[in-house]
Design a protein around this motif. Sequence first.
Motif, mmCIF file in Angstrom:
data_model
loop_
_atom_site.group_PDB
_atom_site.id
_atom_site.type_symbol
_atom_site.label_atom_id
_atom_site.label_comp_id
_atom_site.label_asym_id
_atom_site.label_seq_id
_atom_site.Cartn_x
_atom_site.Cartn_y
_atom_site.Cartn_z
ATOM 1 N N LEU A 15 0.896 -1.176 0.101
ATOM 2 C CA LEU A 15 -0.050 0.144 0.091
ATOM 3 C C LEU A 15 0.859 1.370 -0.108
ATOM 4 O O LEU A 15 0.507 2.210 -0.869
ATOM 5 N N LEU A 16 1.846 1.163 0.855
ATOM 6 C CA LEU A 16 2.660 2.562 0.962
ATOM 7 C C LEU A 16 3.586 2.509 -0.122
ATOM 8 O O LEU A 16 3.665 3.550 -0.848
ATOM 9 N N ALA A 17 4.190 1.528 -0.562
ATOM 10 C CA ALA A 17 5.039 1.616 -2.053
ATOM 11 C C ALA A 17 4.221 2.063 -3.194
ATOM 12 O O ALA A 17 4.544 2.958 -4.143
ATOM 13 N N GLU A 18 2.862 1.531 -3.463
ATOM 14 C CA GLU A 18 1.885 2.025 -4.339
ATOM 15 C C GLU A 18 1.498 3.560 -4.234
ATOM 16 O O GLU A 18 1.585 4.437 -5.294
ATOM 17 N N ALA A 19 1.118 3.913 -3.150
ATOM 18 C CA ALA A 19 0.831 5.292 -2.885
ATOM 19 C C ALA A 19 2.014 6.189 -3.057
ATOM 20 O O ALA A 19 1.570 7.281 -3.558
ATOM 21 N N LEU A 20 3.315 5.850 -2.701
ATOM 22 C CA LEU A 20 4.406 6.606 -3.075
ATOM 23 C C LEU A 20 4.397 6.929 -4.556
ATOM 24 O O LEU A 20 4.702 7.984 -5.077
ATOM 25 N N GLY A 21 4.095 5.722 -5.398
ATOM 26 C CA GLY A 21 4.299 6.008 -6.728
ATOM 27 C C GLY A 21 3.031 6.717 -7.537
ATOM 28 O O GLY A 21 3.267 7.276 -8.626
ATOM 29 N N PHE A 67 5.472 1.208 8.203
ATOM 30 C CA PHE A 67 4.860 1.172 6.782
ATOM 31 C C PHE A 67 3.425 2.011 7.263
ATOM 32 O O PHE A 67 3.041 2.722 6.147
ATOM 33 N N SER A 68 2.799 1.829 8.154
ATOM 34 C CA SER A 68 1.540 2.424 8.762
ATOM 35 C C SER A 68 1.849 4.250 8.857
ATOM 36 O O SER A 68 1.195 4.792 8.413
ATOM 37 N N TYR A 69 3.104 4.416 9.460
ATOM 38 C CA TYR A 69 3.375 5.623 9.640
ATOM 39 C C TYR A 69 3.912 6.390 8.313
ATOM 40 O O TYR A 69 3.345 7.583 8.080
ATOM 41 N N GLY A 70 4.336 5.693 7.439
ATOM 42 C CA GLY A 70 4.724 6.192 6.272
ATOM 43 C C GLY A 70 3.547 6.716 5.393
ATOM 44 O O GLY A 70 3.385 7.592 4.764
#
Length: 94
Positions: A15-21, A67-70
Amino acid sequence: MAADLAEKTNRYHDLLAEALGEAEIAPPDGTAMSEAAAECLEMAESYLDDGRHFRDDGDRVNALAAFSYGHAWLDAGARIGLFDVPTEGHLFTV
């Protein structure tokens, strides 16, 4: 329970990796708001890196927290207009 934690940790990583993208800085370059957005992106990327380190070391609890904080940095930034993000789907709560 360990399998549930592993699955959740991997899901939050993705989720975090995709959101960053998907997150793009919204304010114009050179403004205080664009600098704030860049700092939020840096925090989210750092938490992604930290979470990967924790996960690789077998520390799933701290990996999940990182990951949640990010993701929280990105989601909060999107809510206050620092990022252009998709408004449909599962990545952001805007």
